[in-house]
Design a protein around this motif. Structure first.
Motif, PDB file in Angstrom:
ATOM      1  N   TYR A  12      38.511 -14.308 -22.125  1.00  0.00           N
ATOM      2  CA  TYR A  12      38.861 -13.237 -23.040  1.00  0.00           C
ATOM      3  C   TYR A  12      40.378 -13.186 -23.112  1.00  0.00           C
ATOM      4  O   TYR A  12      41.066 -13.730 -22.248  1.00  0.00           O
ATOM      5  CB  TYR A  12      38.323 -11.898 -22.535  1.00  0.00           C
ATOM      6  CG  TYR A  12      36.829 -11.742 -22.660  1.00  0.00           C
ATOM      7  CD1 TYR A  12      35.960 -12.469 -21.846  1.00  0.00           C
ATOM      8  CD2 TYR A  12      36.268 -10.871 -23.589  1.00  0.00           C
ATOM      9  CE1 TYR A  12      34.591 -12.333 -21.958  1.00  0.00           C
ATOM     10  CE2 TYR A  12      34.899 -10.721 -23.707  1.00  0.00           C
ATOM     11  CZ  TYR A  12      34.068 -11.450 -22.887  1.00  0.00           C
ATOM     12  OH  TYR A  12      32.705 -11.309 -23.008  1.00  0.00           O
ATOM     13  N   ARG A  13      40.884 -12.518 -24.118  1.00  0.00           N
ATOM     14  CA  ARG A  13      42.328 -12.327 -24.198  1.00  0.00           C
ATOM     15  C   ARG A  13      42.643 -10.945 -24.739  1.00  0.00           C
ATOM     16  O   ARG A  13      41.841 -10.347 -25.458  1.00  0.00           O
ATOM     17  CB  ARG A  13      42.976 -13.405 -25.058  1.00  0.00           C
ATOM     18  CG  ARG A  13      42.658 -13.321 -26.547  1.00  0.00           C
ATOM     19  CD  ARG A  13      43.296 -14.488 -27.281  1.00  0.00           C
ATOM     20  NE  ARG A  13      43.103 -14.400 -28.723  1.00  0.00           N
ATOM     21  CZ  ARG A  13      43.525 -15.314 -29.584  1.00  0.00           C
ATOM     22  NH1 ARG A  13      44.161 -16.406 -29.132  1.00  0.00           N
ATOM     23  NH2 ARG A  13      43.312 -15.153 -30.878  1.00  0.00           N
TER      24      ARG A  13
ATOM     25  N   ARG B 293      40.806  -6.079 -25.864  1.00  0.00           N
ATOM     26  CA  ARG B 293      40.418  -7.358 -25.288  1.00  0.00           C
ATOM     27  C   ARG B 293      39.317  -7.967 -26.161  1.00  0.00           C
ATOM     28  O   ARG B 293      38.383  -7.280 -26.571  1.00  0.00           O
ATOM     29  CB  ARG B 293      39.916  -7.171 -23.858  1.00  0.00           C
ATOM     30  CG  ARG B 293      39.715  -8.463 -23.102  1.00  0.00           C
ATOM     31  CD  ARG B 293      39.382  -8.199 -21.637  1.00  0.00           C
ATOM     32  NE  ARG B 293      40.458  -7.498 -20.941  1.00  0.00           N
ATOM     33  CZ  ARG B 293      40.462  -7.305 -19.618  1.00  0.00           C
ATOM     34  NH1 ARG B 293      39.454  -7.753 -18.880  1.00  0.00           N
ATOM     35  NH2 ARG B 293      41.465  -6.663 -19.058  1.00  0.00           N
ATOM     36  N   GLU B 294      39.435  -9.261 -26.419  1.00  0.00           N
ATOM     37  CA  GLU B 294      38.478  -9.923 -27.284  1.00  0.00           C
ATOM     38  C   GLU B 294      37.984 -11.219 -26.642  1.00  0.00           C
ATOM     39  O   GLU B 294      38.690 -11.859 -25.865  1.00  0.00           O
ATOM     40  CB  GLU B 294      39.114 -10.264 -28.647  1.00  0.00           C
ATOM     41  CG  GLU B 294      40.282 -11.219 -28.577  1.00  0.00           C
ATOM     42  CD  GLU B 294      40.833 -11.583 -29.941  1.00  0.00           C
ATOM     43  OE1 GLU B 294      40.296 -11.134 -30.962  1.00  0.00           O
ATOM     44  OE2 GLU B 294      41.816 -12.356 -29.988  1.00  0.00           O
ATOM     45  N   LEU B 295      36.758 -11.583 -27.009  1.00  0.00           N
ATOM     46  CA  LEU B 295      36.177 -12.825 -26.510  1.00  0.00           C
ATOM     47  C   LEU B 295      36.890 -14.009 -27.154  1.00  0.00           C
ATOM     48  O   LEU B 295      37.106 -14.051 -28.362  1.00  0.00           O
ATOM     49  CB  LEU B 295      34.692 -12.883 -26.848  1.00  0.00           C
ATOM     50  CG  LEU B 295      33.998 -14.213 -26.549  1.00  0.00           C
ATOM     51  CD1 LEU B 295      33.877 -14.443 -25.052  1.00  0.00           C
ATOM     52  CD2 LEU B 295      32.635 -14.261 -27.212  1.00  0.00           C
ATOM     53  N   VAL B 296      37.225 -14.977 -26.310  1.00  0.00           N
ATOM     54  CA  VAL B 296      37.757 -16.243 -26.802  1.00  0.00           C
ATOM     55  C   VAL B 296      36.637 -17.276 -26.862  1.00  0.00           C
ATOM     56  O   VAL B 296      36.372 -17.865 -27.901  1.00  0.00           O
ATOM     57  CB  VAL B 296      38.892 -16.746 -25.892  1.00  0.00           C
ATOM     58  CG1 VAL B 296      39.338 -18.139 -26.314  1.00  0.00           C
ATOM     59  CG2 VAL B 296      40.065 -15.763 -25.907  1.00  0.00           C
ATOM     60  N   ALA B 297      35.986 -17.466 -25.717  1.00  0.00           N
ATOM     61  CA  ALA B 297      34.903 -18.441 -25.644  1.00  0.00           C
ATOM     62  C   ALA B 297      34.093 -18.207 -24.381  1.00  0.00           C
ATOM     63  O   ALA B 297      34.596 -17.626 -23.415  1.00  0.00           O
ATOM     64  CB  ALA B 297      35.444 -19.869 -25.644  1.00  0.00           C
TER      65      ALA B 297
ATOM     66  N   THR C  81      27.995 -23.486 -25.479  1.00  0.00           N
ATOM     67  CA  THR C  81      29.260 -22.800 -25.712  1.00  0.00           C
ATOM     68  C   THR C  81      29.188 -21.840 -26.901  1.00  0.00           C
ATOM     69  O   THR C  81      28.363 -22.002 -27.807  1.00  0.00           O
ATOM     70  CB  THR C  81      30.383 -23.809 -25.967  1.00  0.00           C
ATOM     71  OG1 THR C  81      30.035 -24.622 -27.100  1.00  0.00           O
ATOM     72  CG2 THR C  81      30.609 -24.694 -24.762  1.00  0.00           C
ATOM     73  N   ASN C  82      30.075 -20.872 -26.851  1.00  0.00           N
ATOM     74  CA  ASN C  82      30.204 -19.899 -27.931  1.00  0.00           C
ATOM     75  C   ASN C  82      31.688 -19.610 -28.090  1.00  0.00           C
ATOM     76  O   ASN C  82      32.393 -19.432 -27.093  1.00  0.00           O
ATOM     77  CB  ASN C  82      29.440 -18.617 -27.594  1.00  0.00           C
ATOM     78  CG  ASN C  82      29.584 -17.559 -28.654  1.00  0.00           C
ATOM     79  OD1 ASN C  82      29.328 -17.810 -29.826  1.00  0.00           O
ATOM     80  ND2 ASN C  82      29.997 -16.357 -28.268  1.00  0.00           N
ATOM     81  N   TYR C  83      32.158 -19.575 -29.346  1.00  0.00           N
ATOM     82  CA  TYR C  83      33.564 -19.362 -29.618  1.00  0.00           C
ATOM     83  C   TYR C  83      33.765 -18.226 -30.614  1.00  0.00           C
ATOM     84  O   TYR C  83      32.923 -17.999 -31.490  1.00  0.00           O
ATOM     85  CB  TYR C  83      34.202 -20.624 -30.225  1.00  0.00           C
ATOM     86  CG  TYR C  83      34.267 -21.801 -29.300  1.00  0.00           C
ATOM     87  CD1 TYR C  83      33.237 -22.735 -29.274  1.00  0.00           C
ATOM     88  CD2 TYR C  83      35.355 -21.991 -28.455  1.00  0.00           C
ATOM     89  CE1 TYR C  83      33.289 -23.825 -28.426  1.00  0.00           C
ATOM     90  CE2 TYR C  83      35.409 -23.084 -27.606  1.00  0.00           C
ATOM     91  CZ  TYR C  83      34.378 -23.987 -27.595  1.00  0.00           C
ATOM     92  OH  TYR C  83      34.434 -25.063 -26.740  1.00  0.00           O
ATOM     93  N   ALA C  84      34.907 -17.568 -30.492  1.00  0.00           N
ATOM     94  CA  ALA C  84      35.331 -16.671 -31.553  1.00  0.00           C
ATOM     95  C   ALA C  84      35.519 -17.525 -32.809  1.00  0.00           C
ATOM     96  O   ALA C  84      36.089 -18.617 -32.745  1.00  0.00           O
ATOM     97  CB  ALA C  84      36.628 -15.979 -31.173  1.00  0.00           C
ATOM     98  N   ASP C  85      35.039 -17.030 -33.917  1.00  0.00           N
ATOM     99  CA  ASP C  85      35.072 -17.818 -35.154  1.00  0.00           C
ATOM    100  C   ASP C  85      36.475 -18.301 -35.492  1.00  0.00           C
ATOM    101  O   ASP C  85      36.675 -19.436 -35.947  1.00  0.00           O
ATOM    102  CB  ASP C  85      34.508 -16.993 -36.314  1.00  0.00           C
ATOM    103  CG  ASP C  85      33.010 -16.826 -36.228  1.00  0.00           C
ATOM    104  OD1 ASP C  85      32.481 -15.904 -36.874  1.00  0.00           O
ATOM    105  OD2 ASP C  85      32.368 -17.629 -35.512  1.00  0.00           O
ATOM    106  N   SER C  86      37.453 -17.463 -35.260  1.00  0.00           N
ATOM    107  CA  SER C  86      38.820 -17.791 -35.657  1.00  0.00           C
ATOM    108  C   SER C  86      39.443 -18.883 -34.792  1.00  0.00           C
ATOM    109  O   SER C  86      40.484 -19.441 -35.146  1.00  0.00           O
ATOM    110  CB  SER C  86      39.696 -16.540 -35.600  1.00  0.00           C
ATOM    111  OG  SER C  86      39.750 -16.036 -34.278  1.00  0.00           O
ATOM    112  N   LEU C  87      38.806 -19.193 -33.662  1.00  0.00           N
ATOM    113  CA  LEU C  87      39.392 -20.152 -32.731  1.00  0.00           C
ATOM    114  C   LEU C  87      38.655 -21.489 -32.703  1.00  0.00           C
ATOM    115  O   LEU C  87      39.103 -22.420 -32.020  1.00  0.00           O
ATOM    116  CB  LEU C  87      39.414 -19.553 -31.328  1.00  0.00           C
ATOM    117  CG  LEU C  87      40.200 -18.253 -31.180  1.00  0.00           C
ATOM    118  CD1 LEU C  87      40.076 -17.711 -29.768  1.00  0.00           C
ATOM    119  CD2 LEU C  87      41.655 -18.464 -31.557  1.00  0.00           C
ATOM    120  N   LYS C  88      37.562 -21.563 -33.407  1.00  0.00           N
ATOM    121  CA  LYS C  88      36.803 -22.812 -33.420  1.00  0.00           C
ATOM    122  C   LYS C  88      37.674 -23.955 -33.927  1.00  0.00           C
ATOM    123  O   LYS C  88      38.395 -23.819 -34.911  1.00  0.00           O
ATOM    124  CB  LYS C  88      35.566 -22.665 -34.298  1.00  0.00           C
ATOM    125  CG  LYS C  88      34.493 -21.782 -33.702  1.00  0.00           C
ATOM    126  CD  LYS C  88      33.293 -21.683 -34.628  1.00  0.00           C
ATOM    127  CE  LYS C  88      32.218 -20.794 -34.030  1.00  0.00           C
ATOM    128  NZ  LYS C  88      31.058 -20.617 -34.936  1.00  0.00           N
TER     129      LYS C  88
END
Length: 119
Positions: free
Chosen positions: A37-38, A45-49, A57-64
């Motif tokens: 998270y970041r 705080r938000e999930l990154v992956a 795996t799962n990613y934040a859409d903006s970071l894929k």
């Protein structure tokens, strides 16, 4: 007691890369999901992956496409490879793990590692 210790943060120029590591230690039976998270200044705080024990795996859409999460189950360690960094990636990055201990499972957090991207 379980500890999560992050490493690998620092200062990097825009367009650069960093690799974060997070090692779990202590009275661990096994670890289910692990994640990153970041939290940027003034933001939630938000999930990154995240990654399951089996590697899903799962990613934040903006970071894929820029960030890659991986783990080493034998070392109880999770990694985050971050490429093409930009100023918006500046934040404290926290490791998170769903750890199975003798009395059940519990979520643990690391203390965080600072990532600063200079433009």
């Amino acid at each position: 007691q379980v500890q999560l210790v992050e490493s690998g943060g620092g200062l990097v120029q825009a367009g650069g890369s960093l690799r974060l590591s997070c090692a779990a230690s202590g009275s661990i039976v096994s670890i289910n999901a692990m994640g990153w998270y970041r939290q940027a200044p003034g933001k939630q705080r938000e999930l990154v992956a995240s990654v399951t024990r089996g590697g899903r795996t799962n990613y934040a859409d903006s970071l894929k496409g820029r960030f890659t999460i991986s783990r080493d189950n034998t070392m109880n360690t999770v990694y985050l490879q971050m490429n093409s960094l930009n100023a918006e990636d500046t934040a404290v990055y926290y490791c998170n793990a769903d750890v199975v201990v003798w009395l059940g499972s519990q979520t643990y957090w690391g203390r965080g590692t600072q990532v600063t991207v200079s433009s």
